[in-house]
Enzyme design. Sequence first.
Site, PDB file in Angstrom:
ATOM      1  N   ASP A 187      -2.207  10.620  -2.272  1.00  0.00           N
ATOM      2  CA  ASP A 187      -2.564   9.581  -3.256  1.00  0.00           C
ATOM      3  C   ASP A 187      -2.906  10.180  -4.609  1.00  0.00           C
ATOM      4  OD1 ASP A 187      -3.113   8.328  -0.489  1.00  0.00           O
ATOM      5  OD2 ASP A 187      -2.935   6.676  -1.910  1.00  0.00           O
TER       6      ASP A 187
ATOM      7  N   ARG B 166       0.867  -1.175   0.000  1.00  0.00           N
ATOM      8  CA  ARG B 166       0.000   0.000   0.000  1.00  0.00           C
ATOM      9  C   ARG B 166       0.910   1.232   0.000  1.00  0.00           C
ATOM     10  NH1 ARG B 166       2.385   2.127   3.700  1.00  0.00           N
ATOM     11  NH2 ARG B 166       0.801   3.740   3.675  1.00  0.00           N
TER      12      ARG B 166
ATOM     13  N   ASN C 237      -5.663  12.309   0.391  1.00  0.00           N
ATOM     14  CA  ASN C 237      -4.749  11.501   1.213  1.00  0.00           C
ATOM     15  C   ASN C 237      -5.591  10.716   2.224  1.00  0.00           C
ATOM     16  OD1 ASN C 237      -2.052  10.647   1.902  1.00  0.00           O
ATOM     17  ND2 ASN C 237      -2.248  11.840   3.772  1.00  0.00           N
TER      18      ASN C 237
ATOM     19  N   ALA D  97       0.771   5.116  -2.196  1.00  0.00           N
ATOM     20  CA  ALA D  97       0.585   5.382  -3.625  1.00  0.00           C
ATOM     21  C   ALA D  97       1.802   5.027  -4.502  1.00  0.00           C
ATOM     22  CB  ALA D  97       0.167   6.838  -3.814  1.00  0.00           C
TER      23      ALA D  97
HETATM   24  O1  MRU Z   1      -4.552   3.030   2.160  1.00  0.00           O
HETATM   25  P1  MRU Z   1      -3.088   3.308   2.035  1.00  0.00           P
HETATM   26  O2  MRU Z   1      -2.294   2.781   3.175  1.00  0.00           O
HETATM   27  O3  MRU Z   1      -2.552   2.862   0.685  1.00  0.00           O
HETATM   28  O4  MRU Z   1      -2.983   4.879   2.077  1.00  0.00           O
HETATM   29  C1  MRU Z   1      -1.725   5.472   1.973  1.00  0.00           C
HETATM   30  C2  MRU Z   1      -1.742   6.946   2.157  1.00  0.00           C
HETATM   31  O5  MRU Z   1      -2.758   7.560   2.344  1.00  0.00           O
HETATM   32  C3  MRU Z   1      -0.417   7.638   2.012  1.00  0.00           C
HETATM   33  O6  MRU Z   1      -0.398   8.802   2.779  1.00  0.00           O
HETATM   34  C4  MRU Z   1      -0.178   8.015   0.543  1.00  0.00           C
HETATM   35  O7  MRU Z   1      -0.392   6.908  -0.293  1.00  0.00           O
HETATM   36  C5  MRU Z   1       1.176   8.534   0.309  1.00  0.00           C
HETATM   37  S1  MRU Z   1       2.399   7.250   0.434  1.00  0.00           S
HETATM   38  C6  MRU Z   1       3.902   7.947   0.081  1.00  0.00           C
END
Ligand code: MRU
Length: 358
Positions: free
Chosen positions: A243, A55, A253, A57
């Site tokens: 994201d 997980r 985000n 982005a």
């Molecule tokens: O649901 P997730 O864990 O994939 O969500 C991740 C986030 O919200 C992060 O802040 C975002 O992807 C940035 S990662 C560098």
Amino acid sequence: MKTAIPTTPTPDDAALWHAGALYLADQRILPERAEFLRYERPGEVAEAIRDMVVRGAPAIGVTAAYGVVLAGRAAYASAGADWKTAIETDLERLAASRPTAVNLFWAIRRMRDRIGQLDASDPTQALLEEALAIHQEDRAANRRLGDLGAELIERPTDIITHCNAGAIATGGYGTALGVVRSAYAAGKLGRVYADETRPWMQGARLTAWELMHDGIPVTLQADGAAASLMVGGSVGWVIVGSDRIAANGDVANKIGTYGLAILAKYHGIKVMVAAPTSTVDMDVASGAEIPIEERDPQELLSCGGRRLAPAGCVARNPVFDVTPAALVDAIVTERGVVLDPTREKMLELMSGGAHASG
Ligand code: MRU
């Protein structure tokens, strides 16, 4: 790139390619257990993204790129010279894995562009080179934006971060935690307060693990504790990843980021969004157009495998929210910094304009 798979994953090891297979650090069980899962089939990579094995982005984008390598190899094995037709189903499955992080679609588009340049022979090696380049470039982008973000911090301060935007969420080094790493190295960081981030607990499980691994002072707090901390005056910045960033600078985000940004505004604390330009989506005019993933309410109704809410309780589980550009003081990318983001400044950044635009 690592040439062997370590016995246990470190924060830098979200996704690794080794000996013809993709290895993903299983982020659902970290830090209690540190294990790699091995993937040779593209459909299973799509499931791994959907199920949160990987997980964050940029890490999702890097993983999808390796997934396209596996898809190309499988398509050539089954269809020979017709592989470009045969690969389509797997590309669509990868694209359907999660909706919000635009890095997924960005990586698949870039792999598609490479596919467009290839002939009918076995595409595996050419696709692997492209995926490795995407991985390497993301790591380099994070180092660069980490340094640029750290430059914005004028004096040593505590910071709050939400979710996990670290090395394990990216191709390496991290975005928000890349800024933290660079700021800490420059002597500008006191302590990181990590929101635990219900319901997947990325802050408690991953951010705390990453920063403790690097010896950076971190204190975990409940998501609802941020306001009471801000009153004390030690926090100068909220620093988060993203994201998807819309063309007007609105930022999607992890759920709770919007509330944190409102709290920051009230307390006179600045908000920094750190993300590579692969997270910027100039095709969506504003945050209102960003698709927000809703996950199974069961994720909220239970915790650690134990049911919390009464049987029959209704729950909503949007996993991202949109912070309006007006609440963001700086968007930090590898191409430069956008202060007080607007549509015009984002356009300038993405069309290769000024290094830092205020
Ligand atoms: O649901 P997730 O864990 O994939 O969500 C991740 C986030 O919200 C992060 O802040 C975002 O992807 C940035 S990662 C560098």
